[in-house]
Design a protein around this motif. Structure first.
Motif, PDB file in Angstrom:
ATOM      1  N   LEU A 270      82.817 -36.474  23.422  1.00  0.00           N
ATOM      2  CA  LEU A 270      81.566 -35.872  22.967  1.00  0.00           C
ATOM      3  C   LEU A 270      81.892 -34.610  22.163  1.00  0.00           C
ATOM      4  O   LEU A 270      82.651 -33.753  22.625  1.00  0.00           O
ATOM      5  CB  LEU A 270      80.697 -35.521  24.177  1.00  0.00           C
ATOM      6  CG  LEU A 270      79.208 -35.340  23.952  1.00  0.00           C
ATOM      7  CD1 LEU A 270      78.594 -36.606  23.368  1.00  0.00           C
ATOM      8  CD2 LEU A 270      78.525 -35.010  25.255  1.00  0.00           C
ATOM      9  N   PRO A 271      81.345 -34.492  20.953  1.00  0.00           N
ATOM     10  CA  PRO A 271      81.669 -33.310  20.131  1.00  0.00           C
ATOM     11  C   PRO A 271      81.059 -32.035  20.711  1.00  0.00           C
ATOM     12  O   PRO A 271      80.060 -32.069  21.430  1.00  0.00           O
ATOM     13  CB  PRO A 271      81.063 -33.644  18.772  1.00  0.00           C
ATOM     14  CG  PRO A 271      80.040 -34.680  19.035  1.00  0.00           C
ATOM     15  CD  PRO A 271      80.465 -35.422  20.259  1.00  0.00           C
ATOM     16  N   SER A 272      81.641 -30.917  20.350  1.00  0.00           N
ATOM     17  CA  SER A 272      81.184 -29.620  20.857  1.00  0.00           C
ATOM     18  C   SER A 272      79.746 -29.317  20.487  1.00  0.00           C
ATOM     19  O   SER A 272      79.034 -28.676  21.250  1.00  0.00           O
ATOM     20  CB  SER A 272      82.083 -28.502  20.322  1.00  0.00           C
ATOM     21  OG  SER A 272      83.383 -28.642  20.811  1.00  0.00           O
ATOM     22  N   ILE A 273      79.301 -29.791  19.332  1.00  0.00           N
ATOM     23  CA  ILE A 273      77.933 -29.513  18.905  1.00  0.00           C
ATOM     24  C   ILE A 273      76.929 -30.108  19.887  1.00  0.00           C
ATOM     25  O   ILE A 273      75.852 -29.548  20.095  1.00  0.00           O
ATOM     26  CB  ILE A 273      77.686 -30.012  17.456  1.00  0.00           C
ATOM     27  CG1 ILE A 273      76.329 -29.559  16.933  1.00  0.00           C
ATOM     28  CG2 ILE A 273      77.785 -31.512  17.374  1.00  0.00           C
ATOM     29  CD1 ILE A 273      76.217 -28.095  16.702  1.00  0.00           C
TER      30      ILE A 273
ATOM     31  N   GLY B 226      71.808 -24.949  24.836  1.00  0.00           N
ATOM     32  CA  GLY B 226      70.660 -24.264  24.252  1.00  0.00           C
ATOM     33  C   GLY B 226      69.336 -24.819  24.757  1.00  0.00           C
ATOM     34  O   GLY B 226      68.418 -24.063  25.084  1.00  0.00           O
ATOM     35  N   VAL B 227      69.246 -26.135  24.838  1.00  0.00           N
ATOM     36  CA  VAL B 227      68.011 -26.755  25.332  1.00  0.00           C
ATOM     37  C   VAL B 227      67.793 -26.411  26.805  1.00  0.00           C
ATOM     38  O   VAL B 227      66.680 -26.058  27.213  1.00  0.00           O
ATOM     39  CB  VAL B 227      68.047 -28.283  25.118  1.00  0.00           C
ATOM     40  CG1 VAL B 227      66.953 -28.985  25.891  1.00  0.00           C
ATOM     41  CG2 VAL B 227      67.946 -28.612  23.639  1.00  0.00           C
TER      42      VAL B 227
ATOM     43  N   ILE C 200      64.951 -15.479  26.545  1.00  0.00           N
ATOM     44  CA  ILE C 200      65.866 -16.148  25.606  1.00  0.00           C
ATOM     45  C   ILE C 200      65.097 -16.629  24.384  1.00  0.00           C
ATOM     46  O   ILE C 200      65.518 -16.417  23.242  1.00  0.00           O
ATOM     47  CB  ILE C 200      66.611 -17.297  26.299  1.00  0.00           C
ATOM     48  CG1 ILE C 200      67.612 -16.737  27.311  1.00  0.00           C
ATOM     49  CG2 ILE C 200      67.313 -18.199  25.291  1.00  0.00           C
ATOM     50  CD1 ILE C 200      68.262 -17.766  28.196  1.00  0.00           C
ATOM     51  N   VAL C 201      63.960 -17.262  24.614  1.00  0.00           N
ATOM     52  CA  VAL C 201      63.165 -17.769  23.495  1.00  0.00           C
ATOM     53  C   VAL C 201      62.631 -16.625  22.637  1.00  0.00           C
ATOM     54  O   VAL C 201      62.681 -16.680  21.400  1.00  0.00           O
ATOM     55  CB  VAL C 201      62.023 -18.669  24.011  1.00  0.00           C
ATOM     56  CG1 VAL C 201      61.057 -19.023  22.893  1.00  0.00           C
ATOM     57  CG2 VAL C 201      62.582 -19.934  24.642  1.00  0.00           C
TER      58      VAL C 201
ATOM     59  N   LEU D 209      73.328 -12.295  20.015  1.00  0.00           N
ATOM     60  CA  LEU D 209      74.317 -12.359  21.090  1.00  0.00           C
ATOM     61  C   LEU D 209      74.086 -13.562  21.993  1.00  0.00           C
ATOM     62  O   LEU D 209      75.038 -14.210  22.443  1.00  0.00           O
ATOM     63  CB  LEU D 209      74.308 -11.057  21.893  1.00  0.00           C
ATOM     64  CG  LEU D 209      74.839  -9.828  21.161  1.00  0.00           C
ATOM     65  CD1 LEU D 209      74.658  -8.581  22.013  1.00  0.00           C
ATOM     66  CD2 LEU D 209      76.287 -10.011  20.754  1.00  0.00           C
ATOM     67  N   ILE D 210      72.823 -13.879  22.249  1.00  0.00           N
ATOM     68  CA  ILE D 210      72.513 -15.067  23.052  1.00  0.00           C
ATOM     69  C   ILE D 210      72.967 -16.331  22.326  1.00  0.00           C
ATOM     70  O   ILE D 210      73.589 -17.223  22.926  1.00  0.00           O
ATOM     71  CB  ILE D 210      71.001 -15.120  23.371  1.00  0.00           C
ATOM     72  CG1 ILE D 210      70.636 -14.015  24.354  1.00  0.00           C
ATOM     73  CG2 ILE D 210      70.599 -16.487  23.926  1.00  0.00           C
ATOM     74  CD1 ILE D 210      69.147 -13.818  24.551  1.00  0.00           C
ATOM     75  N   LEU D 211      72.677 -16.416  21.024  1.00  0.00           N
ATOM     76  CA  LEU D 211      73.098 -17.584  20.251  1.00  0.00           C
ATOM     77  C   LEU D 211      74.616 -17.717  20.197  1.00  0.00           C
ATOM     78  O   LEU D 211      75.162 -18.817  20.317  1.00  0.00           O
ATOM     79  CB  LEU D 211      72.513 -17.519  18.839  1.00  0.00           C
ATOM     80  CG  LEU D 211      71.000 -17.696  18.731  1.00  0.00           C
ATOM     81  CD1 LEU D 211      70.535 -17.432  17.309  1.00  0.00           C
ATOM     82  CD2 LEU D 211      70.591 -19.071  19.193  1.00  0.00           C
TER      83      LEU D 211
END
Length: 150
Positions: free
Chosen positions: A59-62, A69-70, A83-84, A39-41
């Motif tokens: 800028l692409p969505s990725i 995420g970082v 989260i980790v 769910l977090i991902l």
């Protein structure tokens, strides 16, 4: 925009369910322990997709997905430890399987667009794949020989 978000949620949900099944079958990690991480991902992906659609620029969505995420996993961010630890219950290869399957289906559906690129594109694609395979094999051979495994 709302239609895009609905489609993204549906697609990410399907990926999540298939990845949870792969995680369970391939790595024997029960879905109940992997659901929070999944769910977090999914949330990180959704936020990145929305940012890529809303923010100006090319800028692409990725890139936004990776940035979110970082940032969320940085040690100074509140909740980063949870989260980790939650996302570590989801194996990377369990995630890549449904994504690669979807990519294959998407390429298969747009085969006419692929053919329009011409024969030169096919030659380049074959050379890239062959070079990647041979390069990976050479690196693996060198490292395994250096370590004395083979």
């Amino acid at each position: 925009m709302l239609k895009n978000i609905q489609e993204w949620v549906l697609l990410l949900g399907i990926f999540g369910v298939v990845a949870l099944a792969g995680n369970w079958i391939g790595y024997e990690i029960l879905p109940t322990s992997a659901i929070p991480g999944m769910l977090i991902l999914i949330g990180i992906c959704l936020v990145g997709l929305i940012l890529g659609d809303v923010l100006p620029g090319s800028l692409p969505s990725i890139a936004y997905v990776a940035l979110v995420g970082v940032l969320l996993s940085m040690p100074w961010m509140p909740g980063s430890e949870y989260i980790v630890s939650a996302t570590s219950e989801v194996e990377l290869l369990a995630l890549t399987t449904p994504i690669l399957a979807y990519a294959g289906i998407a390429i298969g559906r747009s085969w006419t667009d692929f053919v329009k690129l011409g024969w030169r594109s096919i030659v380049v694609a074959v050379c890239v794949m062959l070079g990647t395979f041979l390069g990976s094999a050479l690196i693996a051979e060198a490292i395994l020989t250096f370590q004395g495994i083979i």
